[in-house]
Design an enzyme around this catalytic site. Structure first.
Site, mmCIF file in Angstrom:
data_model
loop_
_atom_site.group_PDB
_atom_site.id
_atom_site.type_symbol
_atom_site.label_atom_id
_atom_site.label_comp_id
_atom_site.label_asym_id
_atom_site.label_seq_id
_atom_site.Cartn_x
_atom_site.Cartn_y
_atom_site.Cartn_z
ATOM 1 N N TYR B 37 0.914 -1.183 0.091
ATOM 2 C CA TYR B 37 0.059 -0.161 -0.147
ATOM 3 C C TYR B 37 0.915 1.356 0.094
ATOM 4 C CZ TYR B 37 -4.096 -2.434 1.539
ATOM 5 O OH TYR B 37 -5.373 -3.430 1.537
ATOM 6 N N ARG B 223 -4.887 7.948 -8.813
ATOM 7 C CA ARG B 223 -4.141 6.845 -8.199
ATOM 8 C C ARG B 223 -4.859 5.525 -8.737
ATOM 9 N NH1 ARG B 223 -6.651 3.777 -3.942
ATOM 10 N NH2 ARG B 223 -4.589 2.765 -3.509
#
Lengths: 200, 346
Positions: B37, B223
């Site tokens: 992440y 993103r």
């Protein structure tokens, strides 16, 4: 005790008397004790501006009801079920003046459903006093059929509507007033872990 | 000129395929040989021609078929599209944005004509030519958000900004990676992301929220997110999980390259001018492993990413059951050679 969990899972506090023009109080049998505890520290005259909706539900505990009645609130109501009490709560919320404070105490199902009604009336959830007491049983929405099963105490649990076996998540919706239940054996139907008493 | 739109399905016989040219423009999400992440937010500027970044809102060869699949989902479950009452203005903002972006990026397929509030919208791929009054919902067949998102690829969430938070108060969600708009609508940013493992502890959502609260009109950001899906099914909803879940047990050595798909979400964030809401398009791209391995760099890298993924992410993304088969399949395309930096094909 309720354990801390993910960020959508509600957290509850301890009922604290707030300054307000009126006090709308909703409790079930377990929550009655939280009201009585708050009464012990409430300023003089607090209950002169209070409306208590008491819904003991399955507990036929007369004594708690009598003690709540003895607080001498401006309005006191004892009802047979939360469903029966909700229209009265809706009216009280609709008629509420600026400065009305809301206090909810008892099981999560009661707090959640009363809070949902308050949200629908335009009250911000963070301004509501809540205290959890009693069972940790959950109100669960089946994500598949959208049916709601009340008082779920086990993991997994069977949907009372479509019959699927559900994993009860900690993910919670204030708008629905329920935890989310997701089919636990979707990938291999019938392969289900043993049922445990997870929410006593 | 213009896009040749494919006729294909995302259910039943799963006839979805990518053309060779479309494989090359796939937004491969890994810029190195491992995944963890990260906030990984960057400016959503128009990028190089021939990529999904060429236009702010990408339209590709799957457009017409994706819109048909969306219509099927909505006919079965209208709660996939919901808007709380205070979000209508944001819906008009979104309609304007998507019409401008699609007409600007693909003038051969879309046209927008405006005379004051009297607008005309032409969508040639879907055979639409509508005149309406901007701001007057009675002149459209649906609310503004639903009208335009039935004509735009990807899911869309409209986020209201108040109390230093973002609230998911409207959206259309039919191509999702297993989350329910009906359950999550009305939640704030932290609440709807609550089930995601690890990322909260890493502070990812605190940073992402801070970032999004400061989003400016005219400066969109983007993103990637990704998962993997068995069969090219757009609608992997929790609502229907008991129907599509069994497909996860159907992967074999013989069919792994055809059944296992890399599913990439290109998420972008746009501040809307009138409502001050944020729109969060989540555009889903699917790529079969058989198609992925036609790009040697991606095949090597995908093998390494999948092989080294932490177990909790494997479980969260629903890959536990078939991941070993996918790793074995990809291993045959990984000669151990180093890969070049960045996600573009060599």
């Amino acid at each position: 005790m309720l354990q801390p969990s993910i960020k959508s899972r509600p957290v509850y506090g301890t009922l604290t008397p707030r300054a307000g023009s009126e006090h709308l109080i909703v409790a079930d049998a377990a929550g009655a004790d939280a009201i009585l505890d708050m009464a012990a520290i409430a300023p003089l005259g607090f209950f002169d501006k209070a409306h208590i909706l008491y819904v003991p539900i399955e507990h036929s505990n007369r004594e708690r009801g009598d003690r709540l009645r003895a607080l001498d609130a401006a309005m006191f109501y004892e009802g047979p079920s939360l469903a029966a009490a909700l229209p009265r709560l809706a009216q009280a919320l609709a008629n509420a003046r600026m400065g009305t404070r809301l206090y909810l105490a008892g099981t999560e199902g009661l707090i959640g459903q009363a809070m949902k009604m308050a949200l629908d009336a335009g009250i911000d959830h963070s301004s509501i006093e809540t205290e959890h007491r009693g069972s940790t049983a959950r109100r669960v929405q089946c994500v598949h059929c959208k049916g709601i099963t009340e008082n779920v105490t086990t993991q997994p649990a069977v949907c009372a509507h479509c019959g699927l076996t559900l994993f009860v998540r900690d993910h919670y919706s204030r708008r629905i007033a329920a935890f989310q239940g997701v089919c636990i054996d979707a990938e291999e139907p019938g392969i289900v872990p043993p049922t445990e008493e997870a929410f006593p | 000129m213009g896009i040749v739109f494919r006729k294909e399905t995302f259910r039943d016989d799963f006839s979805f395929r990518n053309s060779p040219a479309n494989i090359r423009r796939f937004p491969f999400p890994f810029d190195r040989d491992a995944y963890m992440y990260a906030v990984n937010i960057e400016a959503h500027t128009n990028g190089r021609p021939g990529t999904v970044f060429e236009n702010g809102i990408d339209v590709d060869e799957h457009y017409v078929s994706e819109m048909q699949d969306r219509a099927l989902v909505l006919a079965e479950d209208p709660l996939r599209c919901q808007s709380l009452p205070h979000m209508e203005l944001a819906g008009w903002d979104l309609l304007e944005l998507l019409m401008e972006q699609q007409a600007g990026g693909y003038p051969e397929h879309f046209e927008l004509h405006r005379e004051g509030l009297n607008w005309r919208w032409i969508n040639r791929p879907l055979g639409i030519d509508d005149r309406f009054v901007f701001g007057d919902v009675s002149t459209l067949p649906y609310g503004p958000m639903e009208y335009i998102t039935r004509q735009s690829q990807g899911d869309f969430c409209l986020l209201d900004q108040r109390d230093d938070n973002l609230w998911m108060d409207a959206g259309i969600v039919t191509t999702q990676a297993d989350w329910s708009l009906d359950f999550d609508i009305g939640m704030n940013f932290m609440e709807w992301h609550a089930p995601v493992p690890r990322a909260h502890e890493m502070g990812v959502f605190d940073r992402a929220l801070k970032f999004m609260l400061n989003l400016r009109h005219g400066q969109p950001m983007r993103r990637f997110n990704w998962t993997m899906t068995i069969n090219p099914r757009l609608d992997t909803s929790p609502e229907n999980y008991h129907k599509w879940g069994p497909e996860r047990t159907t992967v074999t050595t013989e069919n792994v390259g055809d059944k296992v798909h890399l599913r990439v979400e290109l998420q972008s964030f746009w501040r809307l001018p009138r409502s001050n809401a944020v729109v969060f398009p989540i555009r889903c791209y699917l790529l079969k492993l058989d198609e992925l391995v036609t790009v040697p760099k991606w095949a090597r890298r995908m093998h390494r990413v999948l092989r080294d993924l932490p177990q909790d992410l494997v479980d969260y993304k629903g890959m536990t059951r078939w991941r070993p088969l996918a790793i074995d399949y990809l291993a045959a395309f990984d000669d151990g050679a180093p890969t070049s930096p960045g996600f573009w094909p060599d």
